[in-house]
Enzyme design. Structure first.
Site, PDB file in Angstrom:
ATOM      1  N   PHE A 122       0.857  -1.191   0.000  1.00 31.91           N
ATOM      2  CA  PHE A 122       0.000   0.000   0.000  1.00 31.91           C
ATOM      3  C   PHE A 122       0.892   1.241   0.000  1.00 31.91           C
ATOM      4  O   PHE A 122       1.743   1.392   0.883  1.00 31.91           O
ATOM      5  CB  PHE A 122      -0.879  -0.019   1.258  1.00 31.91           C
ATOM      6  CG  PHE A 122      -1.819   1.149   1.371  1.00 31.91           C
ATOM      7  CD1 PHE A 122      -2.885   1.297   0.492  1.00 31.91           C
ATOM      8  CD2 PHE A 122      -1.644   2.105   2.356  1.00 31.91           C
ATOM      9  CE1 PHE A 122      -3.755   2.374   0.597  1.00 31.91           C
ATOM     10  CE2 PHE A 122      -2.513   3.182   2.484  1.00 31.91           C
ATOM     11  CZ  PHE A 122      -3.575   3.312   1.592  1.00 31.91           C
ATOM     12  N   PRO A 127       7.907  11.546   1.121  1.00 33.85           N
ATOM     13  CA  PRO A 127       8.913  12.205   1.968  1.00 33.85           C
ATOM     14  C   PRO A 127       8.361  13.406   2.742  1.00 33.85           C
ATOM     15  O   PRO A 127       8.737  13.626   3.896  1.00 33.85           O
ATOM     16  CB  PRO A 127       9.991  12.620   0.965  1.00 33.85           C
ATOM     17  CG  PRO A 127       9.877  11.610  -0.138  1.00 33.85           C
ATOM     18  CD  PRO A 127       8.421  11.266  -0.232  1.00 33.85           C
ATOM     19  N   GLY A 130       3.720  12.501   5.747  1.00 35.13           N
ATOM     20  CA  GLY A 130       3.649  11.323   6.607  1.00 35.13           C
ATOM     21  C   GLY A 130       2.337  11.366   7.371  1.00 35.13           C
ATOM     22  O   GLY A 130       1.283  10.951   6.864  1.00 35.13           O
ATOM     23  N   PHE A 155       9.046   4.644   2.250  1.00 34.81           N
ATOM     24  CA  PHE A 155       8.761   3.786   3.409  1.00 34.81           C
ATOM     25  C   PHE A 155       7.665   2.756   3.089  1.00 34.81           C
ATOM     26  O   PHE A 155       6.819   2.475   3.944  1.00 34.81           O
ATOM     27  CB  PHE A 155       8.299   4.619   4.615  1.00 34.81           C
ATOM     28  CG  PHE A 155       9.319   5.561   5.204  1.00 34.81           C
ATOM     29  CD1 PHE A 155      10.643   5.532   4.823  1.00 34.81           C
ATOM     30  CD2 PHE A 155       8.935   6.482   6.187  1.00 34.81           C
ATOM     31  CE1 PHE A 155      11.579   6.406   5.391  1.00 34.81           C
ATOM     32  CE2 PHE A 155       9.858   7.351   6.777  1.00 34.81           C
ATOM     33  CZ  PHE A 155      11.190   7.314   6.373  1.00 34.81           C
ATOM     34  N   ILE A 156       7.644   2.189   1.901  1.00 36.46           N
ATOM     35  CA  ILE A 156       6.540   1.281   1.542  1.00 36.46           C
ATOM     36  C   ILE A 156       6.922  -0.175   1.852  1.00 36.46           C
ATOM     37  O   ILE A 156       7.853  -0.738   1.248  1.00 36.46           O
ATOM     38  CB  ILE A 156       6.143   1.450   0.050  1.00 36.46           C
ATOM     39  CG1 ILE A 156       5.826   2.932  -0.234  1.00 36.46           C
ATOM     40  CG2 ILE A 156       4.957   0.544  -0.299  1.00 36.46           C
ATOM     41  CD1 ILE A 156       4.795   3.589   0.691  1.00 36.46           C
ATOM     42  N   GLU A 363       1.181   2.984  10.023  1.00 35.93           N
ATOM     43  CA  GLU A 363      -0.291   3.112   9.881  1.00 35.93           C
ATOM     44  C   GLU A 363      -0.828   4.218  10.790  1.00 35.93           C
ATOM     45  O   GLU A 363      -1.902   4.088  11.390  1.00 35.93           O
ATOM     46  CB  GLU A 363      -0.973   1.767  10.102  1.00 35.93           C
ATOM     47  CG  GLU A 363      -0.652   0.844   8.941  1.00 35.93           C
ATOM     48  CD  GLU A 363      -1.505  -0.369   8.839  1.00 35.93           C
ATOM     49  OE1 GLU A 363      -2.693  -0.309   9.195  1.00 35.93           O
ATOM     50  OE2 GLU A 363      -0.971  -1.394   8.380  1.00 35.93           O
ATOM     51  N   GLY A 364      -0.067   5.283  10.889  1.00 39.90           N
ATOM     52  CA  GLY A 364      -0.422   6.421  11.728  1.00 39.90           C
ATOM     53  C   GLY A 364       0.275   6.284  13.063  1.00 39.90           C
ATOM     54  O   GLY A 364       0.095   5.276  13.755  1.00 39.90           O
TER      55      GLY A 364
HETATM   56  C1  FAD Z   1       9.158   0.570   8.588  1.00 37.77           C
HETATM   57  C2  FAD Z   1       8.060   1.432   8.028  1.00 37.77           C
HETATM   58  C3  FAD Z   1       7.118   0.871   7.177  1.00 37.77           C
HETATM   59  C4  FAD Z   1       6.121   1.667   6.630  1.00 37.77           C
HETATM   60  N1  FAD Z   1       5.223   1.122   5.741  1.00 37.77           N
HETATM   61  C5  FAD Z   1       4.380   1.946   5.071  1.00 37.77           C
HETATM   62  C6  FAD Z   1       3.559   1.434   4.001  1.00 37.77           C
HETATM   63  O1  FAD Z   1       3.557   0.240   3.690  1.00 37.77           O
HETATM   64  N2  FAD Z   1       2.782   2.315   3.314  1.00 37.77           N
HETATM   65  C7  FAD Z   1       2.748   3.631   3.612  1.00 37.77           C
HETATM   66  O2  FAD Z   1       2.039   4.368   2.922  1.00 37.77           O
HETATM   67  N3  FAD Z   1       3.483   4.136   4.633  1.00 37.77           N
HETATM   68  C8  FAD Z   1       4.304   3.331   5.365  1.00 37.77           C
HETATM   69  N4  FAD Z   1       5.077   3.839   6.375  1.00 37.77           N
HETATM   70  C9  FAD Z   1       4.980   5.243   6.709  1.00 37.77           C
HETATM   71  C10 FAD Z   1       4.396   5.508   8.101  1.00 37.77           C
HETATM   72  O3  FAD Z   1       3.012   5.293   8.096  1.00 37.77           O
HETATM   73  C11 FAD Z   1       4.812   6.936   8.482  1.00 37.77           C
HETATM   74  O4  FAD Z   1       6.202   6.885   8.761  1.00 37.77           O
HETATM   75  C12 FAD Z   1       4.040   7.466   9.667  1.00 37.77           C
HETATM   76  O5  FAD Z   1       2.699   7.685   9.326  1.00 37.77           O
HETATM   77  C13 FAD Z   1       4.630   8.771  10.203  1.00 37.77           C
HETATM   78  O6  FAD Z   1       4.952   9.667   9.200  1.00 37.77           O
HETATM   79  P1  FAD Z   1       6.408  10.350   9.195  1.00 37.77           P
HETATM   80  O7  FAD Z   1       7.399   9.259   9.317  1.00 37.77           O
HETATM   81  O8  FAD Z   1       6.527  11.254   8.029  1.00 37.77           O
HETATM   82  O9  FAD Z   1       6.469  11.191  10.552  1.00 37.77           O
HETATM   83  P2  FAD Z   1       5.918  12.695  10.759  1.00 37.77           P
HETATM   84  O10 FAD Z   1       4.537  12.817  10.248  1.00 37.77           O
HETATM   85  O11 FAD Z   1       6.942  13.638  10.222  1.00 37.77           O
HETATM   86  O12 FAD Z   1       5.897  12.789  12.330  1.00 37.77           O
HETATM   87  C14 FAD Z   1       7.022  13.136  13.131  1.00 37.77           C
HETATM   88  C15 FAD Z   1       6.552  13.205  14.591  1.00 37.77           C
HETATM   89  O13 FAD Z   1       5.582  14.249  14.740  1.00 37.77           O
HETATM   90  C16 FAD Z   1       4.402  13.728  15.305  1.00 37.77           C
HETATM   91  N5  FAD Z   1       3.228  14.434  14.761  1.00 37.77           N
HETATM   92  C17 FAD Z   1       2.967  14.732  13.469  1.00 37.77           C
HETATM   93  N6  FAD Z   1       1.803  15.365  13.356  1.00 37.77           N
HETATM   94  C18 FAD Z   1       1.302  15.482  14.608  1.00 37.77           C
HETATM   95  C19 FAD Z   1       0.122  16.039  15.175  1.00 37.77           C
HETATM   96  N7  FAD Z   1      -0.824  16.588  14.407  1.00 37.77           N
HETATM   97  N8  FAD Z   1      -0.046  15.974  16.523  1.00 37.77           N
HETATM   98  C20 FAD Z   1       0.886  15.399  17.320  1.00 37.77           C
HETATM   99  N9  FAD Z   1       2.023  14.849  16.845  1.00 37.77           N
HETATM  100  C21 FAD Z   1       2.230  14.883  15.510  1.00 37.77           C
HETATM  101  C22 FAD Z   1       4.392  12.250  14.922  1.00 37.77           C
HETATM  102  O14 FAD Z   1       3.579  11.498  15.788  1.00 37.77           O
HETATM  103  C23 FAD Z   1       5.874  11.911  15.045  1.00 37.77           C
HETATM  104  O15 FAD Z   1       6.170  11.653  16.398  1.00 37.77           O
HETATM  105  C24 FAD Z   1       6.046   3.041   6.977  1.00 37.77           C
HETATM  106  C25 FAD Z   1       6.991   3.581   7.856  1.00 37.77           C
HETATM  107  C26 FAD Z   1       7.983   2.811   8.373  1.00 37.77           C
HETATM  108  C27 FAD Z   1       8.995   3.444   9.298  1.00 37.77           C
END
Ligand code: FAD
Length: 383
Positions: A122, A127, A130, A155-156, A363-364
């Site tokens: 999915f 970048p 998130g 990160f997929i 997944e959030g």
């Molecule tokens: C190993 C791995 C596998 C993954 N697999 C998939 C996949 O298959 N498909 C896919 O689509 N994605 C995937 N992801 C992405 C994953 O869902 C995101 O990494 C995640 O949603 C967080 O986004 P970000 O890393 O950009 O962090 P950011 O959104 O940049 O967040 C950074 C920090 O800020 C906090 N934050 C952000 N906004 C708020 C808010 N409004 N209130 C309070 N705190 C906040 C976050 O909780 C976090 O602590 C994967 C990630 C990893 C690491």
């Protein structure tokens, strides 16, 4: 605790348990080290029909059951959270087709996914998008009988290994969140390539990769539902898949707890097994109690989803939030019970802590789960 599972559910749990013990536990450390994709284990999972647990019978599956998916994911995760997520992420990539695909799309894609001949992924995260998924920049422009996709997903999970990808892209940037649409993509489509493979802290058997779309031509019939439905597809998918992440957390925590109990009975200090110290027994008691509370919440939520209860977003978020926070805490305490040996790679417990961490992020993140729960609570109380 007895969750009064049906005979079928017990069978699924036992089958997944057997695969975990016989096929996964012996190779978990190897895949953690090499970061190779565990195709040999996925083949066994496929042959045992566990991929069919999230696919309707009329398309070659065993019938969609989030409860069954959770039971299988939990058992597989007891032995290795990384290998288990290769399986569970295929459900994540498949749910958009199950929930929103038309008959032709289901007939084309689901039978192979049900048998594990192909796996799915999915693609939402980018970048710069998130937690704020509405900031995605990948575009899909309609040109005759095709959409042309441009952009990068990162990160997929299962990236590069999966054959089928459900991808969210903007078809109308002026409409904000209502301008996103969901598409089914196949590996090998012109203009669809893979970028960086991530080097991760945990779940290292699972591949995490960049998807790159460079004027990628996707047939118009691969649009899921209608234009503008991308975020509805995403939210409804997460409602079904988040209990699965929670189940992954339960399995990792259960595995860690078992290792901690075993070690505490073997390790002798002050002339006695450390399990005879009340300080250790109380730690184990709290770990077991919190794990059971998490399990009760996850199973209740999965049953709700299966029963077709409307608006499960809050409960799905609660299950994922609570189970993953409890899992990380349990793995930390299990490592503590191992003392200095727990910090060493000679013992399997350090991997459990590394694997547990991701369940609080993907997944959030758990901050985002709290946002979902808090907003729903305020909305409900304002009624
Ligand atoms: C190993 C791995 C596998 C993954 N697999 C998939 C996949 O298959 N498909 C896919 O689509 N994605 C995937 N992801 C992405 C994953 O869902 C995101 O990494 C995640 O949603 C967080 O986004 P970000 O890393 O950009 O962090 P950011 O959104 O940049 O967040 C950074 C920090 O800020 C906090 N934050 C952000 N906004 C708020 C808010 N409004 N209130 C309070 N705190 C906040 C976050 O909780 C976090 O602590 C994967 C990630 C990893 C690491």
């Amino acid at each position: 605790m007895d969750y009064l599972l049906t005979e079928e559910q017990k069978m699924i749990k036992d089958l997944a348990h057997k695969i975990a013990e016989e096929k996964i536990r012996p190779v978990a450390a190897k895949y953690d080290k090499t970061e190779e994709f565990p195709w040999d284990v996925l083949k066994v999972i496929g042959e045992s029909d566990l991929f069919g647990l999230f696919i309707p019978e009329e398309y070659g599956g065993m019938g969609v059951s989030v409860t069954n998916l959770c039971l299988a994911t939990e058992e597989l995760s007891r032995a290795c959270g990384g290998i288990a997520v290769c399986y569970a992420a295929s459900a994540l990539g498949t749910f958009p087709i199950v929930l929103f695909g038309n008959d032709a799309q289901k007939r084309k894609y689901l039978p192979d996914l049900a048998k594990g001949k192909k796996i799915a992924a999915f693609g939402l995260t980018e970048p710069e998008a998130g937690s704020d998924a509405s900031a995605i920049k990948t575009t899909a422009r309609k040109e005759g009988s095709h959409y042309i996709l441009n952009g990068t997903k990162h990160f997929i999970t299962n990236g590069g290994e999966a054959e089928i990808y459900t991808v969210i892209a903007m078809t109308d940037k002026t409409r904000g969140a209502r301008g996103a649409s969901a598409f089914i993509l196949e590996k090998g489509m012109k203009g669809f390539t893979f970028g960086k493979k991530e080097d991760k802290l945990g779940i290292r058997a699972s591949t995490t990769m960049e998807l790159i779309f460079n004027d990628c031509k996707v047939p118009a019939e691969n649009l899921l539902s209608k234009e503008g439905m991308g975020f509805i597809v995403t939210m409804k998918t997460f409602d079904m898949s988040r209990p699965g992440v929670a189940a992954q957390a339960l399995g990792i925590a259960q595995g860690a707890l078992e290792l901690a109990v075993k070690y505490s009975r073997q390790r002798v200090q002050f002339g006695k097994a450390i399990s005879s110290f009340q300080g250790i027994q109380w730690m184990l008691a709290d770990m077991a109690t919190e794990l059971e509370a998490a399990r009760a919440l996850v199973y209740a939520c999965a049953r709700e989803v299966d029963a077709g209860v409307k608006d499960v977003a809050r409960d799905s978020a609660m299950a994922k939030l609570f189970a993953s926070d409890v899992a990380f805490k349990i793995c930390d305490q299990a490592l503590q019970i191992h003392g200095g040996y727990g910090y060493m790679k000679d013992y399997p417990i350090e991997k459990y802590l590394r694997d547990a961490k991701i369940t609080q992020i993907y997944e959030g993140t758990n901050q985002i789960q709290r946002n979902i729960i808090g907003l729903q609570l305020i909305k409900d109380l304002a009624k």
